[in-house]
Design an enzyme around this catalytic site. Structure first.
Site, PDB file in Angstrom:
ATOM      1  N   HIS A 227      69.165 -43.663 -46.841  1.00 23.89           N
ATOM      2  CA  HIS A 227      68.335 -44.967 -45.911  1.00 23.89           C
ATOM      3  C   HIS A 227      68.850 -46.262 -46.928  1.00 23.89           C
ATOM      4  CE1 HIS A 227      66.292 -41.374 -45.673  1.00 23.89           C
ATOM      5  NE2 HIS A 227      66.046 -41.632 -44.512  1.00 23.89           N
TER       6      HIS A 227
ATOM      7  N   HIS B   7      67.503 -48.545 -40.668  1.00 24.22           N
ATOM      8  CA  HIS B   7      66.312 -47.015 -41.676  1.00 24.22           C
ATOM      9  C   HIS B   7      67.109 -46.635 -42.183  1.00 24.22           C
ATOM     10  CE1 HIS B   7      62.855 -45.885 -42.106  1.00 24.22           C
ATOM     11  NE2 HIS B   7      63.218 -44.189 -42.101  1.00 24.22           N
TER      12      HIS B   7
ATOM     13  N   GLU C 273      41.330 -33.847 -49.151  1.00 23.30           N
ATOM     14  CA  GLU C 273      41.043 -33.156 -49.830  1.00 23.30           C
ATOM     15  C   GLU C 273      43.127 -32.782 -50.353  1.00 23.30           C
ATOM     16  OE1 GLU C 273      39.940 -32.348 -46.897  1.00 23.30           O
ATOM     17  OE2 GLU C 273      38.465 -31.187 -47.838  1.00 23.30           O
TER      18      GLU C 273
ATOM     19  N   HIS D  89      36.712 -21.024 -41.548  1.00 22.19           N
ATOM     20  CA  HIS D  89      36.623 -20.989 -42.982  1.00 22.19           C
ATOM     21  C   HIS D  89      37.135 -20.210 -43.980  1.00 22.19           C
ATOM     22  CE1 HIS D  89      34.193 -24.366 -42.028  1.00 22.19           C
ATOM     23  NE2 HIS D  89      33.948 -24.590 -43.198  1.00 22.19           N
TER      24      HIS D  89
END
Ligand SMILES: [Ca+2]
Ligand SMILES: [Ca+2]
Lengths: 685, 685
Positions: free
Chosen positions: B29, B264, B418, B480
């Site tokens: 780059h 880029h 987190e 969860h």
């Protein structure tokens, strides 16, 4: 207009139901439902159009509870409006096999649009739902036929506001000028660690303005129903920006502990439950009470919604006769079935065709099918040219005012926002009229892991186009080279990980991904060129695994995926020439799909009697299920031209052969030598 | 002051080196180095204090390139200032085994502070480095002894600005008022998809102001060296806010393609390379040229840095005599060794001690050792009360002006962030004076996966305290409950996953985590209570696996972790009573550490001759390495009281026994029945 006793009663009914359900479960979050009951009441009863008897009506307003721990708010509302959630279901809140689990799950509960709870996800889902509405309106709405007009409403709390995924999604929504999206921020100054001043002191209003949102502040969310109504009305009038209403509320309103962290994640104590009910004029000795006048009011609103749906159904019929093709397309999409014959467009390759990188093979699939499958959307998290996710004539999904796309555009510029992209895709898929595919490097799908997990849990047909799938990406080096990634996603239930070896397998991967209505897929694709294989066909590929090179006298089976399958085929020659060893090769592009084949077929692929060696240039974790020995890469890669990197790690015909010989040797004396597919008992599914 | 030809020459040397190195590598780059050369020159030569001969000097200014793909900028600078990066190293940019890999890796290259490239990580690392400075200053600085005064400088691009992790970290940094942090935003309007207007149109300046940052704008980053200098100077003067300097630059400045996406991520074409050199007054036929006057200027600055370090070393000696304890503590910390005898404080348990959840056992460890190990920091992503990460007398790390903590505080309130927490911990650890531990639910460590991976890749001593580690968390339900999470992190190289079964194993986990200087750890801890086991000792635990219940006549080995070990011990009784089967039990709290034991030991644990059944209530993926058959959960969990959930999935003595019997049966006829630890060949490490 105006609010009276019945409104107040409804609000307090929501609160007492949340108190009772969390108390009965001895677990759960009463605080958010008690604080947000007023806005929920105003929103559902005054603004939202829906038909509880058909939660799937295409043009319903969508509601997303991003702070999903407050789900008793939503279950209470769903029950009272007449969705398929009974008082008994509420009594079984957070019990095994209840339809009222601890966080909202779309596939469990009628009326839940998306699965939330992991913070920030719902925020981004709502952005996806709003994109889907804008896109569907762009495609289907015609003068006199406003088929898609719904709004997406979303509640979020401080926790969501802190999560990066919500920041990404908010920035994207602002860019996209989603005027159909109205988010209500439960500004209660409390998170689990207590007062938000300990970690979260930024100016949220200013931040959302910086994203290009229209922002209002209702300062007394506990009482100011008219203020809430005015704010939502105003938000609906702003059609060129998403709206955020900062609503200052008191968490656990009514509890002795209101306004404190004590009421966030724990049921109220028994005396507090009683105290709340007395305060609200409820009988403190009774539980799960819904006054008849509340039912009446809500059922009246529900019946208005049912009437609205009927009207829409008639409109659709009229639409179908005036805009035959579009009408038929829309009706078909709502069945979730793909157009007849679309699969004929899938590219087919011969072994003599030239070597092509599978990321380009994927591009060829998109190029071939995009016209036949109009519900397919593509996009990338700012890696369009690398992911090869854009067909040549694609139009970008953009607000027309920007001059660089259209609402009907099918190509999404997600920006460098992998996590939001994945969760937006979950929202897009949940809308019901589109199938989203989105690209990033395989290694950066990990940034989106929280949302990918919810694609799987909530059964969304979402396609992750994950290019640069191994050390084969070369020079970018270890920070970009996946090692653990496929093991991670293979361990995720209800998720298909594809790693095609060539063109036909890539077509097969898309075929299964697009026709699996309830399972998301990840396609791991190479940067480097891959030859077209002899034994590969789409029909073989869709079985998830097949014999790429058979030999009934083989001493060993080489089991492999993607870029390593052709290496294994070279190793077969090397083994014969240098070790007088005969090998066969199995290509296993998708373990999850292979596992679903009958045992006889699977054992034909990986048979008893000879050892199997797996060859995949990343973590070996999990390969023991399909092989006796594993050749992989249980360390980080290296930066360099990819052939040098492969050589460094001995991923060459010679390196494979060495290990094949060692494997044959090692298993010589074991009798019976069973296929690794032979198991002592079945796993729970 | 003022800038002359030599400054310009230095800037253009950076640019041409980036052009040459990417051209030679045929990859990389050039755009960012060419655009950011001016600011890099001003920053390194006018502001930063460092000694290239000792990149580890404790009080050096830190530099982080969050847009790590621009690393040729950094390699060029490091080389020219005299770090251990030669011209030859630059010539081997992006080649196998080079110290100049495709993205910056801290452990590979002298002078690289943290491993960046995955976008946004460096941003959050820098926030962590700045926290570490503020904390170290708070602990060690005394009147006349400003031991820690360094600044942290960080470059970031549009990609980083879009990433949620950077948003989280920016919000945290604003809250924490990190006046020692100066970020420079390469505002070049280009990302991989082209003009940022296609996806990123928010007002970045306003957003950072909303976070509480001091923001300036230098409009001509290509030429306005004095403006850059003034802005950095001003930023240093603002000591109660982090600073962001929006620097508008032209990507690929000097190239024919400057200002476009074309420059880029691709090397310049040959004629463009020449054109650039001519434009900058370099000989277009030569490559990798560094004019002597540039070396001279930079080496002069480097020698000033060396002198500064010498001064600091003298100061440290004086400090050590005036503040004996602090001086000794600081010197010890810089060796990275823990205090003598600290491990004596680790809690030890007897089988008769009561059952305790391992999240609470973890709390007891922290409570027991925090005084003995002053470099240990703790914290949580807004789950303090659930993660049990805070010792009773902990002081929060906060800017004193907030009145709720001190810079010297050792407890971090990360907020619900987190991903930023994990990356900030990488920065904290990289600083060299502290060891960070941070908590969240195990399931939400996945939100931080991108940063966890870099903990491992960059060898950071970071501890993830991951509570609520299975369906054993109960009512919160499938959103969860981790299923795939441990498989994911077990597949990650250089990473220890611990799942302790009781108190002694929890102490062992902390012992190994704290003494492993180059490997991060995750501690998977239960919400529910666990009994203290008979065979468990710290000495056993630190081997990663051991025989918890031996029986030389056993028909089967049950191999298990965490909460399922005691279930297996119950199953042993059940098997004896109901099936007349004798079983032995192996506890395997950490596979990675167990793998490092000698083979003889490992085979004593999981021996030849009898089958082994693994028992862990989550994905079975990877368990084939330690067992012949696997009992796990390859589906999502359920919401309900945890005992009901365990029962639903047959994780009971009976359920285990049923599978043990099937396993014994299945392997009866296989001869020889080898331990799964016996392998045909060794894996590459
Ligand atoms: Ca809150
Ligand atoms: Ca840029």
């Amino acid at each position: 207009m105006g609010y009276d006793k019945t409104d107040e009663l409804a609000i307090n009914t929501i609160r007492t139901l949340a108190v009772d359900a969390t108390f009965a479960a001895n677990s759960g979050h009463p605080g958010a439902p008690m604080g947000m009951a007023p806005v929920a009441h105003v929103l559902f009863n005054k603004f939202m159009t829906f038909n509880p008897k058909n939660p799937g009506w295409a043009n319903r307003d969508r509601f997303v509870l991003s702070n999903g721990h407050g789900c008793m708010l939503q279950y209470a509302i769903l029950h009272m409006f007449g969705y398929g959630v009974s008082i008994d279901d509420l009594k079984h809140f957070r019990q095994v096999d209840s339809i009222c689990p601890g966080h909202p799950e779309a596939h469990d509960t009628p009326g839940i649009e998306v699965t939330t709870g992991p913070l920030g996800q719902g925020f981004a889902n709502a952005v996806g739902l709003a994109c889907a509405q804008a896109h569907s309106a762009g495609v289907f709405n015609k003068p006199g036929f406003e088929m898609f007009t719904n709004h997406t409403y979303m509640f979020f709390g401080d926790g969501c506001a802190m999560e990066g995924i919500a920041s990404e999604a908010a920035s994207a929504a602002g860019h996209l000028q989603l005027g159909n999206l109205i988010a209500i921020y439960d500004d209660n100054h409390i998170s689990i660690d207590g007062d938000t001043k300990c970690a979260f002191t930024e100016d949220v209003t200013m931040r959302f303005e910086a994203y290009g949102w229209h922002v209002q502040w209702v300062k007394d969310g506990d009482h100011d129903l008219q203020g809430i109504e005015d704010a939502i009305k105003k938000a609906k009038e702003v059609t060129d920006k998403p709206s955020m209403i900062r609503l200052t509320t008191t968490i656990g309103f009514g509890s002795k502990l209101q306004g404190t962290g004590g009421v966030h994640g724990n049921p109220l104590k028994e005396d507090d439950c009683k105290q709340v009910k007395e305060k609200f004029g409820f009988d403190p000795t009774k539980t799960f009470v819904v006054p008849q006048e509340v039912y009446d009011m809500y059922h009246k609103h529900a019946s208005e919604g049912a009437a609205a749906e009927q009207e829409w159904d008639s409109l659709l019929e009229k639409y179908s006769s005036e805009h035959k093709d579009l009408g038929a397309d829309l009706k078909r999409r709502l069945t979730r079935k793909l157009p007849e014959g679309w699969q004929e467009k899938l590219p087919v390759y011969k072994p003599s065709d030239k070597a092509i990188a599978s990321r380009k093979l994927s591009e060829s699939v998109l190029e071939a099918i995009y016209e036949a499958v109009p519900e397919l959307l593509s996009g990338s998290a700012d890696l369009t040219g690398s992911n090869n996710t854009r067909w040549k004539n694609a139009v970008d999904f953009q607000p027309p005012s920007l001059g660089i796309g259209e609402w009907s555009g099918r190509y999404f510029r997600y920006g460098v926002r992998e996590h939001a992209m994945a969760a937006m895709m979950n929202g897009l898929a949940a809308y019901g009229t589109v199938i989203p595919a989105g690209g990033t490097f395989l290694n950066f799908v990990s940034y989106a892991a929280g949302a990918v997990r919810l694609s799987a849990l909530s059964h969304q047909r979402v396609i992750y186009v994950a290019t640069h799938d191994s050390i084969g990406l070369g020079e970018d080096g270890p920070t970009h080279q996946p090692i653990e990634t496929l093991a991670h996603f293979r361990a995720l239930p209800n998720f298909m990980v594809w790693r095609p070896a060539d063109g036909n397998e890539t077509s097969a991967a898309y075929y299964v991904a697009l026709t699996s209505q309830n399972t998301p897929s990840l396609l791991a694709l190479t940067r480097q060129n891959l030859p077209q294989l002899e034994g590969s066909t789409i029909a073989n590929g869709i079985k998830g695994g097949y014999v790429a090179l058979e030999n009934k006298d083989a001493h060993i089976t080489l089991v492999s995926t993607g870029s390593e399958v052709s290496l294994c085929l070279e190793a077969v020659k090397y083994l014969k020439d240098n070790h007088d060893v005969t090998a066969r090769v199995v290509s296993l592009p998708c373990m999850e799909v292979f596992d679903a084949q009958d045992k006889e077929y699977r054992l034909k692929c990986i048979p008893d009697g000879i050892p199997a060696l797996s060859v995949e240039v990343m973590s070996t974790l999990g390969w023991e299920k399909y092989s006796h020995e594993q050749f992989g890469l249980n360390r980080f890669g290296a930066s360099g031209p990819y052939k040098d990197v492969y050589k460094k790690f001995e991923f060459t015909p010679e390196g494979i052969s060495k290990r094949a010989v060692a494997t044959i040797d090692f298993y010589k004396e074991v009798k019976p030598l069973r296929s690794p597919l032979q198991r002592a008992f079945l796993q729970l599914i």
